[in-house]
Design a protein around this motif. Sequence first.
Motif, PDB file in Angstrom:
ATOM      1  N   GLY A   1       0.862  -1.084   0.130  1.00  0.00           N
ATOM      2  CA  GLY A   1      -0.056   0.114   0.120  1.00  0.00           C
ATOM      3  C   GLY A   1       0.923   1.385  -0.105  1.00  0.00           C
ATOM      4  O   GLY A   1       0.565   2.094  -0.708  1.00  0.00           O
ATOM      5  N   GLY A   2       1.869   1.287   0.938  1.00  0.00           N
ATOM      6  CA  GLY A   2       2.796   2.519   0.910  1.00  0.00           C
ATOM      7  C   GLY A   2       3.478   2.644  -0.532  1.00  0.00           C
ATOM      8  O   GLY A   2       3.694   3.797  -0.861  1.00  0.00           O
ATOM      9  N   ASN A   3       3.891   1.802  -1.072  1.00  0.00           N
ATOM     10  CA  ASN A   3       4.631   1.795  -2.311  1.00  0.00           C
ATOM     11  C   ASN A   3       3.785   2.164  -3.407  1.00  0.00           C
ATOM     12  O   ASN A   3       4.331   3.192  -4.036  1.00  0.00           O
TER      13      ASN A   3
ATOM     14  N   ASN B   1       7.853  16.734  -0.184  1.00  0.00           N
ATOM     15  CA  ASN B   1       8.520  16.950   1.338  1.00  0.00           C
ATOM     16  C   ASN B   1       7.577  16.456   2.499  1.00  0.00           C
ATOM     17  O   ASN B   1       7.758  16.181   3.451  1.00  0.00           O
ATOM     18  N   PHE B   2       6.304  16.858   2.062  1.00  0.00           N
ATOM     19  CA  PHE B   2       5.383  16.638   3.009  1.00  0.00           C
ATOM     20  C   PHE B   2       4.179  15.659   2.925  1.00  0.00           C
ATOM     21  O   PHE B   2       3.853  15.192   3.649  1.00  0.00           O
ATOM     22  N   SER B   3       4.017  15.300   1.667  1.00  0.00           N
ATOM     23  CA  SER B   3       2.666  14.287   1.475  1.00  0.00           C
ATOM     24  C   SER B   3       2.844  12.941   1.940  1.00  0.00           C
ATOM     25  O   SER B   3       2.252  12.112   2.320  1.00  0.00           O
ATOM     26  N   ILE B   4       4.309  12.294   1.301  1.00  0.00           N
ATOM     27  CA  ILE B   4       4.479  11.006   1.496  1.00  0.00           C
ATOM     28  C   ILE B   4       4.638  10.598   2.724  1.00  0.00           C
ATOM     29  O   ILE B   4       4.292   9.254   3.138  1.00  0.00           O
ATOM     30  N   PRO B   5       5.104  11.287   3.855  1.00  0.00           N
ATOM     31  CA  PRO B   5       5.340  10.737   5.099  1.00  0.00           C
ATOM     32  C   PRO B   5       3.827  10.369   5.793  1.00  0.00           C
ATOM     33  O   PRO B   5       3.653   9.411   6.433  1.00  0.00           O
ATOM     34  N   TYR B   6       2.947  11.463   5.580  1.00  0.00           N
ATOM     35  CA  TYR B   6       1.775  11.002   6.109  1.00  0.00           C
ATOM     36  C   TYR B   6       0.869   9.838   5.212  1.00  0.00           C
ATOM     37  O   TYR B   6       0.342   9.087   5.987  1.00  0.00           O
ATOM     38  N   LEU B   7       1.205   9.819   4.042  1.00  0.00           N
ATOM     39  CA  LEU B   7       0.458   8.780   3.325  1.00  0.00           C
ATOM     40  C   LEU B   7       1.015   7.322   3.447  1.00  0.00           C
ATOM     41  O   LEU B   7       0.083   6.623   3.769  1.00  0.00           O
TER      42      LEU B   7
END
Length: 509
Positions: A356-358, A472-478
């Motif tokens: 899911g993360g990938n 810089n901001f979206s991927i950590p949350y997702l």
Amino acid sequence: MTSTLEHKENPQANGAVVPGDCLASPGCGQPADFLRPDGTGVEVVVLESRANAKGVREEDALLENGSQSNESDDTSTDRGPEPPSPLKETSFSIGLQVLFPFLLAGFGTVAAGMVLDIVQHWDVFKHVTEVFILVPALLGLKGNLEMTLASRLSTAANIGQMDTPKELWKMITGNMALIQVQATVVGFLASIAAVVFGWIPDGHFSMDHAVLLCASSVATAFIASLVLGMIMIGVIIGSRKMGINPDNVATPIAASLGDLITLALLSGISWGLYKELESRAYMNPLVCAFFLSLLPIWIIIARKNSATREVLYSGWEPVIIAMAISSVGGLILDRTVSDPNFAGMAVFTPVINGVGGNLVAVQASRISTYLHMSGEPGDSPGTAPRKCPSPCSTFCGSDVNSRSARVLFLLVVPGHLVFLYTIHSMQGGHTTLTLIFIVFYMTAALLQVLILLYIADWMVHWMWGRHLDPDNFSIPYLTALGDLIGTGLLALSFHVLWLIGDRDSDVGD
């Protein structure tokens, strides 16, 4: 009287020839009259320039064949038609480029799941159960840092900010120092979260175990980020040379070995430090102090680099909040992995979370690059929705981002079938693959990816509209939400299987 004169000419990217005196004039593209000192006039017709060299380079960044042409610097007047707009990729080309790294990443998560299935019986995992809380937190941290790095470098490569050796070296040194700072700090905070989450339910606190968790977490985060960061840089440089869109391959490959390396490091380091508690207890605080003492060096390097200075100051909120979200998923894992009714969760958790993360990281990276090609964060390109998008526009639209969302969603079922068969053939998970188990597992996996892709479509555009760089901001949350949603849905599936008495799947044996 009109006559012909030779004027200084300036070639434009599309082959138009413009007098040098007209470059600063707002009337370029219209007939212009110029006066000689003697008063005679000269009429010059100026051809309209359709794009500058930089604009053409950006439009060429993601053509269907994935290559970036340097022909925009050609000064010839025999240029062909205007290049097509960016991201003109077909569903087949997207799927073809994503498929191999997706499978590679999936097998990496399968290997990580098999490792977790084995090490859960080690003494350190039995006596210091808070280590289980560190597993999603550190695996998520790896995803947060490495996938953010991959997305950031992919965007830089696609818009021509890594074309020269000087620019390339600048991006490498700054970003490597940055992720070492983030890995060390967030690894330390993850250990504190593990101690707190482990202490609150039980009401028991051990200083030796707390220091062990701190040393294991910081050392694992630092070493894993160093190794995976170097791999990421090599992948992006290699994909650019091969004419492949880095957005399609960088983030999955970042996760292909990431889960396995991070989990293997965490298991080995925590086991070794646990053994040292008996004879040399000072080793744990020494290891922790060593990695923390390196922080000033990485901070100085990152601050001196203009490419990472802003992220060094503003990039903490997403990775810290993401770590906290992943730690909640770790708490769920800690409470279920030792329950006989949830036998098999240890091996399947890294797989469902990793897949899911990938997939959502690929989508977020692609949307971010697409927006970067239209301007700077805060600009309002015509393709960026101002309001919350509908699920129909996310998955059923005709634009390239909807097309990629459909392709990524369609990869879920065949990908997970391959991974489930691999786990079954390796006799992992203590669970027989019955039809009802596969149905519940696939339902959880599809629902997880469906939610993540929709949130990605909303979140990336929302951050862009608020002058935040989605790279810089979206991927950590997702990725953190992927860990939490995946672990929660998987635990729910196992619980329902136990309630309905699916004894053929060996759940609860």
